[in-house]
Structure formats: C-alpha cells, structure tokens
Write a protein that holds these residues in place. Structure first.
Motif, PDB file in Angstrom:
ATOM      1  N   PRO A 192      69.075  32.071   3.555  1.00 33.67           N
ATOM      2  CA  PRO A 192      70.092  33.058   3.149  1.00 33.67           C
ATOM      3  C   PRO A 192      69.528  34.235   2.346  1.00 33.67           C
ATOM      4  CG  PRO A 192      70.904  30.838   2.800  1.00 33.67           C
ATOM      5  CD  PRO A 192      69.474  30.697   3.207  1.00 33.67           C
ATOM      6  N   ALA A 193      68.565  33.997   1.460  1.00 34.92           N
ATOM      7  CA  ALA A 193      68.016  35.102   0.655  1.00 34.92           C
ATOM      8  C   ALA A 193      67.274  36.091   1.551  1.00 34.92           C
ATOM      9  CB  ALA A 193      67.077  34.561  -0.426  1.00 34.92           C
TER      10      ALA A 193
ATOM     11  N   GLU B  25      59.248  33.659   9.452  1.00 36.31           N
ATOM     12  CA  GLU B  25      59.878  32.374   9.117  1.00 36.31           C
ATOM     13  C   GLU B  25      59.029  31.253   9.715  1.00 36.31           C
ATOM     14  OE1 GLU B  25      62.469  30.753   7.426  1.00 36.31           O
ATOM     15  OE2 GLU B  25      61.554  29.011   8.407  1.00 36.31           O
ATOM     16  N   ARG B  26      58.712  30.290   8.864  1.00 32.45           N
ATOM     17  CA  ARG B  26      57.837  29.170   9.240  1.00 32.45           C
ATOM     18  C   ARG B  26      58.430  28.296  10.349  1.00 32.45           C
ATOM     19  NH1 ARG B  26      57.076  25.374   4.117  1.00 32.45           N
ATOM     20  NH2 ARG B  26      59.242  24.945   4.607  1.00 32.45           N
TER      21      ARG B  26
ATOM     22  N   ARG C 103      67.439  25.059  11.902  1.00 35.64           N
ATOM     23  CA  ARG C 103      66.706  23.984  11.227  1.00 35.64           C
ATOM     24  C   ARG C 103      67.610  23.400  10.134  1.00 35.64           C
ATOM     25  NH1 ARG C 103      67.815  26.570   7.283  1.00 35.64           N
ATOM     26  NH2 ARG C 103      66.552  27.895   5.912  1.00 35.64           N
TER      27      ARG C 103
ATOM     28  N   HIS D 221      69.049  22.064   6.625  1.00 34.17           N
ATOM     29  CA  HIS D 221      68.904  22.424   5.203  1.00 34.17           C
ATOM     30  C   HIS D 221      70.072  21.829   4.428  1.00 34.17           C
ATOM     31  CE1 HIS D 221      67.622  24.593   1.671  1.00 34.17           C
ATOM     32  NE2 HIS D 221      66.671  25.202   2.348  1.00 34.17           N
ATOM     33  N   ILE D 222      69.815  21.391   3.197  1.00 31.31           N
ATOM     34  CA  ILE D 222      70.901  20.957   2.319  1.00 31.31           C
ATOM     35  C   ILE D 222      71.463  22.192   1.610  1.00 31.31           C
ATOM     36  CG2 ILE D 222      69.351  20.455   0.360  1.00 31.31           C
ATOM     37  CD1 ILE D 222      72.643  18.634   1.341  1.00 31.31           C
ATOM     38  N   GLY D 223      72.702  22.080   1.100  1.00 37.24           N
ATOM     39  CA  GLY D 223      73.325  23.203   0.379  1.00 37.24           C
ATOM     40  C   GLY D 223      74.530  23.704   1.135  1.00 37.24           C
TER      41      GLY D 223
ATOM     42  N   SER E 143      78.080  23.637   0.343  1.00 36.56           N
ATOM     43  CA  SER E 143      79.334  24.088  -0.240  1.00 36.56           C
ATOM     44  C   SER E 143      79.137  25.477  -0.845  1.00 36.56           C
ATOM     45  CB  SER E 143      79.769  23.089  -1.323  1.00 36.56           C
ATOM     46  OG  SER E 143      81.091  23.350  -1.696  1.00 36.56           O
TER      47      SER E 143
ATOM     48  N   ARG F 215      74.426  23.929   7.300  1.00 38.88           N
ATOM     49  CA  ARG F 215      73.474  25.002   6.990  1.00 38.88           C
ATOM     50  C   ARG F 215      72.630  25.421   8.185  1.00 38.88           C
ATOM     51  NH1 ARG F 215      71.643  26.152   1.879  1.00 38.88           N
ATOM     52  NH2 ARG F 215      70.130  27.432   3.004  1.00 38.88           N
TER      53      ARG F 215
ATOM     54  N   VAL G 204      53.587  32.420   6.501  1.00 40.25           N
ATOM     55  CA  VAL G 204      52.739  33.255   5.649  1.00 40.25           C
ATOM     56  C   VAL G 204      51.814  32.328   4.879  1.00 40.25           C
ATOM     57  CG1 VAL G 204      52.722  34.749   3.612  1.00 40.25           C
ATOM     58  CG2 VAL G 204      54.287  35.219   5.506  1.00 40.25           C
TER      59      VAL G 204
ATOM     60  N   SER H 184      60.762  32.497   0.271  1.00 36.37           N
ATOM     61  CA  SER H 184      60.259  31.283   0.920  1.00 36.37           C
ATOM     62  C   SER H 184      60.837  30.010   0.317  1.00 36.37           C
ATOM     63  CB  SER H 184      58.729  31.255   0.869  1.00 36.37           C
ATOM     64  OG  SER H 184      58.285  31.309  -0.470  1.00 36.37           O
TER      65      SER H 184
ATOM     66  N   ASP I  69      65.720  30.777  -3.970  1.00 35.17           N
ATOM     67  CA  ASP I  69      65.001  29.639  -4.551  1.00 35.17           C
ATOM     68  C   ASP I  69      63.529  29.945  -4.825  1.00 35.17           C
ATOM     69  OD1 ASP I  69      67.304  28.177  -4.332  1.00 35.17           O
ATOM     70  OD2 ASP I  69      66.474  26.614  -3.031  1.00 35.17           O
TER      71      ASP I  69
ATOM     72  N   GLY J 279      73.546  27.689  -5.344  1.00 31.37           N
ATOM     73  CA  GLY J 279      72.269  28.072  -4.727  1.00 31.37           C
ATOM     74  C   GLY J 279      72.371  29.173  -3.686  1.00 31.37           C
ATOM     75  N   VAL J 280      73.275  29.027  -2.729  1.00 36.81           N
ATOM     76  CA  VAL J 280      73.354  30.022  -1.661  1.00 36.81           C
ATOM     77  C   VAL J 280      73.893  31.334  -2.222  1.00 36.81           C
ATOM     78  CG1 VAL J 280      74.433  30.608   0.542  1.00 36.81           C
ATOM     79  CG2 VAL J 280      73.542  28.302   0.152  1.00 36.81           C
TER      80      VAL J 280
HETATM   81  P1  FAD Z   1      65.876  28.443   1.793  1.00 37.43           P
HETATM   82  O1  FAD Z   1      67.233  28.303   2.342  1.00 37.43           O
HETATM   83  O2  FAD Z   1      65.143  27.193   1.435  1.00 37.43           O
HETATM   84  O3  FAD Z   1      65.008  29.278   2.844  1.00 37.43           O
HETATM   85  C1  FAD Z   1      63.629  29.459   2.678  1.00 37.43           C
HETATM   86  C2  FAD Z   1      63.006  29.641   4.056  1.00 37.43           C
HETATM   87  O4  FAD Z   1      61.625  30.000   3.888  1.00 37.43           O
HETATM   88  C3  FAD Z   1      63.010  28.355   4.877  1.00 37.43           C
HETATM   89  O5  FAD Z   1      63.663  28.568   6.107  1.00 37.43           O
HETATM   90  C4  FAD Z   1      61.525  28.015   5.060  1.00 37.43           C
HETATM   91  O6  FAD Z   1      61.242  27.444   6.318  1.00 37.43           O
HETATM   92  C5  FAD Z   1      60.861  29.380   4.904  1.00 37.43           C
HETATM   93  N1  FAD Z   1      59.472  29.320   4.443  1.00 37.43           N
HETATM   94  C6  FAD Z   1      58.955  28.526   3.470  1.00 37.43           C
HETATM   95  N2  FAD Z   1      57.636  28.779   3.323  1.00 37.43           N
HETATM   96  C7  FAD Z   1      57.326  29.752   4.226  1.00 37.43           C
HETATM   97  C8  FAD Z   1      56.112  30.419   4.549  1.00 37.43           C
HETATM   98  N3  FAD Z   1      54.965  30.137   3.933  1.00 37.43           N
HETATM   99  N4  FAD Z   1      56.141  31.363   5.531  1.00 37.43           N
HETATM  100  C9  FAD Z   1      57.309  31.654   6.181  1.00 37.43           C
HETATM  101  N5  FAD Z   1      58.487  31.027   5.910  1.00 37.43           N
HETATM  102  C10 FAD Z   1      58.492  30.094   4.938  1.00 37.43           C
HETATM  103  N6  FAD Z   1      73.521  25.423  -2.683  1.00 37.43           N
HETATM  104  C11 FAD Z   1      74.819  25.769  -2.484  1.00 37.43           C
HETATM  105  O7  FAD Z   1      75.132  26.964  -2.432  1.00 37.43           O
HETATM  106  N7  FAD Z   1      75.792  24.810  -2.324  1.00 37.43           N
HETATM  107  C12 FAD Z   1      75.503  23.474  -2.388  1.00 37.43           C
HETATM  108  O8  FAD Z   1      76.407  22.642  -2.220  1.00 37.43           O
HETATM  109  C13 FAD Z   1      74.161  23.087  -2.647  1.00 37.43           C
HETATM  110  N8  FAD Z   1      73.818  21.786  -2.731  1.00 37.43           N
HETATM  111  C14 FAD Z   1      72.509  21.436  -2.943  1.00 37.43           C
HETATM  112  C15 FAD Z   1      72.166  20.091  -3.082  1.00 37.43           C
HETATM  113  C16 FAD Z   1      70.848  19.719  -3.319  1.00 37.43           C
HETATM  114  C17 FAD Z   1      70.482  18.277  -3.488  1.00 37.43           C
HETATM  115  C18 FAD Z   1      69.835  20.737  -3.414  1.00 37.43           C
HETATM  116  C19 FAD Z   1      68.384  20.365  -3.667  1.00 37.43           C
HETATM  117  C20 FAD Z   1      70.171  22.066  -3.263  1.00 37.43           C
HETATM  118  C21 FAD Z   1      71.503  22.439  -3.054  1.00 37.43           C
HETATM  119  N9  FAD Z   1      71.866  23.784  -2.933  1.00 37.43           N
HETATM  120  C22 FAD Z   1      73.176  24.122  -2.766  1.00 37.43           C
HETATM  121  C23 FAD Z   1      70.880  24.865  -3.073  1.00 37.43           C
HETATM  122  C24 FAD Z   1      70.524  25.541  -1.744  1.00 37.43           C
HETATM  123  O9  FAD Z   1      70.027  24.568  -0.869  1.00 37.43           O
HETATM  124  C25 FAD Z   1      69.475  26.632  -1.980  1.00 37.43           C
HETATM  125  O10 FAD Z   1      69.688  27.275  -3.207  1.00 37.43           O
HETATM  126  C26 FAD Z   1      69.453  27.695  -0.868  1.00 37.43           C
HETATM  127  O11 FAD Z   1      69.130  27.125   0.359  1.00 37.43           O
HETATM  128  C27 FAD Z   1      68.428  28.804  -1.214  1.00 37.43           C
HETATM  129  O12 FAD Z   1      68.288  29.713  -0.147  1.00 37.43           O
HETATM  130  P2  FAD Z   1      66.896  30.487   0.046  1.00 37.43           P
HETATM  131  O13 FAD Z   1      67.119  31.465   1.157  1.00 37.43           O
HETATM  132  O14 FAD Z   1      66.399  30.981  -1.240  1.00 37.43           O
HETATM  133  O15 FAD Z   1      65.860  29.360   0.491  1.00 37.43           O
END
Ligand code: FAD
Length: 476
Positions: A14-15, A34-35, A40, A42-44, A46, A103, A127, A170, A306, A318-319
């Motif tokens: 999402p970020a 994207e890796r 794919r 993912h948890i998160g 709500s 997700r 990356v 990431s 994250d 988180g999202v």
């Molecule tokens: P991510 O969604 O993790 O995306 C990061 C992406 O980067 C991934 O697709 C990954 O494959 C990619 N990546 C990683 N390394 C590389 C690399 N080297 N090169 C290229 N790509 C790479 N949030 C909510 O809003 N509601 C909830 O109910 C909730 N419940 C949760 C419950 C648990 C137990 C946990 C642990 C988390 C929960 N979260 C929840 C938090 C939520 O999962 C994250 O905050 C959210 O997914 C963050 O989004 P992001 O885009 O920052 O990272």
C-alpha cells in the motif's frame, strides 16, 4: 528496465503503490520494483475510515468500492471487562465506513492502479542494495545522497538503476533502515507475538455494527481480533506479549495450536461464534513487530509505511499509516521535482508530519493497553508506556505538540486523546475505556491541508496533484 528514473519506489504494498500512483498521475517518471509476483498473501485486513480520502486523491476509490470487500461500519470491543459497539456514523467523522480486505486482492488492485496511472511496475524484481554518491567517510544516508539501486530479477537478470528520489516502501524487510543504515529500533514495550488463521462457518458478532472488527481482551493477558472477510471466512488472531506467549507454549509442550485454542476458549464471545465453525488453514505467526527508524528520510531518500515504522496492530493503523506516508512522500517529491520547494524543506515536512502521525497513534495504543483490566500485572505494566520509554521516544514533547498544535484535538473531551489525557491526569481514575475511540479514530490522522496545520512551515495541497505549499509567515 530504464537505466535512470526520476523516482524509484521499492516495494508494491500500500505505501509503495500509493506513492507511485500519485507521482505517476502527476506526470512524473516512476519505476516501482516489487520482489514478489502479485497477488501475494499479506496480513493486515482491517482498514480505517481515514483511508477513504487517500483513495479519493489517488483516484482509486471506485476500484476499491466495487470490488466487493466487506464494508466495515464500526468496531466492537470486549475490552477490560466492558463491552461496547462503536459505529463510524457518529457526527463529526469524515467517513461512515471502511473495508475489511483480503490483502492479496486489495494490494493487487492498488498496484494495478499505479500501473494504470503510468508507473513502470516490475514484479519479481528485488532491490539488493541502494548506492550513495561517492565521498569520504561513512556518511551514506546522512550527508551523502542516495543515487542508484542494484536489482535482481528472474532468470539471473540484474542491473543498476539511477534515480533522483527513492521511496523505500519495502515494508518490514526494510532495505535501507533495517539492512543498510541500521537505524531501526524495536520498542521494548510492544514486544508482542501474533498467531492467526481463518475460520469458515462462524456465526456473526451479535450486537456489533455491520462488518465490524471484534477486539476482545483476554482475562489474564493478550487480546484477540475477529475480522469478517468477503470470501466468507473470519480472520481470527491472538496477540500477546512475548514472555506470556513463550510460557504458554512451553506449558503446551511447544504446540502453537494449543496456545491459540486455549486463548479462544478463554473468550466466551468468540468461542460461541466459532462453535459451529472449522479452521480453514494452518496458523501463521509474527513476532517482535513494533519499531521505528531514527530517521524517516535523508538526501535522495524517503522511508514510507512499514519501512519507516510499525505500530502494534491493536488499532489497525498499519495500512492507513502506509498510505498516508505514501501520500506525504508523493507530495514532498512531486513538489521538489516541480521546483516548488527545495529538498531540504520537503524532507523537514515529511520527517515531522509522518513522525507526528506515528507518535500520536503510539500514544493511543499505549493508552489502550493501559486500561486493560486484566489480572496479570506483567501484561498491564509491560504494555503501558513507562516514563522512561516516554522520555526515550520523546512522547511527552510529541504529545504536547499534538495537543497544542492541531485543531482537531482541541475538542478533546470525547476523543481518544482526550481520554488518554484524563487517564494521565488522574492515574487509576475514571473509566476511560469508553472514550478510547480505537478503530474510529480517523479524525486522529488529519491530512495537514490548511496553513493552520502547517508542519515545518509547509502544508499539503491536493489540487491538482499532491504537493507542498508554504504557509504565510505569522506576524511576530
Ligand atoms: P507491505 O505491505 O509489507 O509491502 C512491502 C512490499 O515490499 C512487499 O510487497 C514486499 O514483497 C516488497 N519488498 C520487500 N523487500 C523488497 C525488496 N528488497 N525489493 C523489492 N520489493 C521488496 N494493518 C492494518 O491496517 N489493519 C490490520 O488489521 C492489521 N493487522 C495486522 C496484524 C499483524 C499481526 C501485523 C504484523 C500487522 C498488521 N497490520 C495491520 C499492519 C500491516 O500489515 C502493515 O502495516 C502494512 O502492510 C504496511 O504496508 P507497506 O506498504 O508499508 O508494506
């Protein structure tokens, strides 16, 4: 793959998808690596109502609305011995609903949207390392600018790509903060473990708003979530502090399933809902998951979602934080690329605005755990933010900033920070649980879109594209 791009986004969650979609939509050249191959897991699942304005700015609202995700119209708390439903349709809320999402589908829709806006999205492309401009000493990420990244694709493909700006989105992998700059710090107070799986055939949560998340504290330690999803399953997770989890697991002969089953049995509400249901898959786990990076940006780079920080999932933030920071990063970078502000000022805005949003929620989560009415003193005291932790995280300063600097918090009598303030002023006093808005706290994350909300002298403009505007200087 291009050899050079204006903006390189690492990660398509999402970020990353938010930042890429917004910058591409504004006409900037964006490459996203994207890796994984999407969709794919993912948890998160709500989401908060405060997400809707961000989806609007991205032009992705309709896409998400029509997909068929469960509409979340509120939350239901069985917390600290009390039960209360919380509807999002109360006066003064910016949106009356949000979504409970699978997700893999939600993230895929957003990534496709980024592609449709013109971002060059490359899946299965990891990356490996970010390169900094050459120079003496060990100044990378501090005074030397990030300028290129090395990548690896399928079938041995690989190379380097140069950029003017990098958004590291990431996630927990944290290419820059966790692996290269080593600026990630874990919070001792939220060293928790989560274990979750999915159930089929669960009964609905009686007395709760439609599509609500259920959040239930356990009598001794930990809490459970229940999230209804549009494929008919119920996501049910246990969160507990690491020490209690390890003790329970040792007592259960190492069986994770037994620890989880025992926790469900201690929550009559949820056990009742699951009485006629069957577990649809194995348990998944995550641990030690709350952290923050010392810096959220530096010359040539921004950390979003994250990759910058992660907060305990208690309030499902988180999202929201991921998309909120994706929007802030797109506004900061877009303005620099268009010559509206210099990079130093844009970084000042980003660092402050994102950190405030994060710390404000950190305060809230701490307050929520503080009112846990359980019998296990360890859980209560460990999860409450001690004054030492508050000093280390600058929570006092940050809290003062929050309550003095932001209009929406001045009418704090009914909102979550108001409740927190009252517990701070009267330790052990009042019955604060009702005041903790939790999942309804969309108003806790206002977009700083007016001069009065300016951060480091800048505020967010959304029209025609996200960018930074200078607030008129105040009379001395
Ligand atoms: P991510 O969604 O993790 O995306 C990061 C992406 O980067 C991934 O697709 C990954 O494959 C990619 N990546 C990683 N390394 C590389 C690399 N080297 N090169 C290229 N790509 C790479 N949030 C909510 O809003 N509601 C909830 O109910 C909730 N419940 C949760 C419950 C648990 C137990 C946990 C642990 C988390 C929960 N979260 C929840 C938090 C939520 O999962 C994250 O905050 C959210 O997914 C963050 O989004 P992001 O885009 O920052 O990272």
């Amino acid at each position: 793959m291009r050899e050079r791009t204006d903006v390189l986004v690492v990660g398509g969650g999402p970020a990353g998808a938010t930042a890429a979609a917004l910058l591409a939509r504004a006409g900037h050249q964006v490459t996203l690596l994207e890796r994984e191959r999407f969709p794919r897991y993912h948890i998160g699942e709500s989401l908060l109502p405060s997400l809707l304005p961000v989806l609007d700015v991205m032009g992705a609202r309709e896409l998400i609305e029509k997909h068929g995700f469960v509409r979340k119209t509120g939350a239901f708390y069985g917390w600290g011995g009390q039960e209360w439903p919380l509807g999002f349709d109360e006066p003064g809320r910016p949106a009356a609903y949000s979504f409970q999402v699978i997700r893999s589908e939600f993230d895929w829709l957003l990534l496709q949207h980024a592609r449709a806006q013109g971002a060059d999205v490359r899946e299965e492309t990891r990356v490996r390392r970010v390169g900094f401009e050459p120079g003496p000493g060990s100044g990378e990420g501090r005074d030397r600018a990030a300028v290129e990244a090395s990548w690896a694709g399928v079938g041995g493909a690989g190379g380097r790509i140069g950029f003017a700006h990098l958004v590291d989105a990431s996630g927990r992998a944290g290419v820059l903060a966790a692996r290269q700059l080593r600026t990630r710090r874990f919070h001792d107070v939220f060293r928790n473990v989560a274990a979750w799986t999915y159930w089929r055939g669960a009964a609905p949560l009686e007395g709760a708003p439609r599509g609500a998340i259920g959040v239930f504290s356990l009598p001794d330690h930990g809490w459970l979530w229940a999230i209804p999803l549009h494929d008919g399953t119920l996501s049910v997770g246990l969160v507990t502090d690491k020490r209690s989890f390890q003790q329970a697991r040792a007592a259960a002969g190492g069986s994770l399933q037994s620890v989880y089953d025992d926790a469900l049995a201690r929550c009559p509400r949820l056990a009742g809902m699951l009485a006629g249901a069957r577990q649809a898959g194995p348990l998944k786990t995550e641990s030690d998951y709350s952290y923050v990076s010392e810096k959220f940006c530096g010359p040539g780079w921004f950390l979003a979602g994250d990759a910058a920080c992660f907060l305990d999932p208690l309030l499902s933030t988180g999202v929201h934080l991921a998309m909120y920071s994706g929007l802030l990063a797109a506004a900061a970078i877009g303005s620099v690329l268009r010559g509206e502000v210099d990079e130093h000022a844009a970084r000042g805005f980003y660092e402050t605005a994102y950190r405030h949003a994060y710390e404000r929620l950190l305060v809230l989560v701490g307050a929520f755990y503080r009112v846990h009415d359980g019998r296990d003193a360890y859980f209560r005291t460990a999860q409450a933010l001690s004054s030492r932790d508050q000093a280390r995280l600058r929570l006092h300063e940050s809290f003062l900033d929050i309550v003095t600097g932001t209009e929406d918090l001045h009418d704090s009598q009914t909102d979550a920070v108001g409740a927190f303030l009252r517990t701070v002023r009267r330790p052990g006093g009042d019955s604060p649980a009702r005041g903790l808005g939790g999942h309804g706290t969309s108003h806790m994350l206002p977009l700083p879109t007016t001069p009065r909300q300016a951060v480091a002298g800048l505020y967010l403009g959304l029209d025609p594209h996200p960018g930074l505007r200078r607030a008129p200087s105040q009379p001395v």
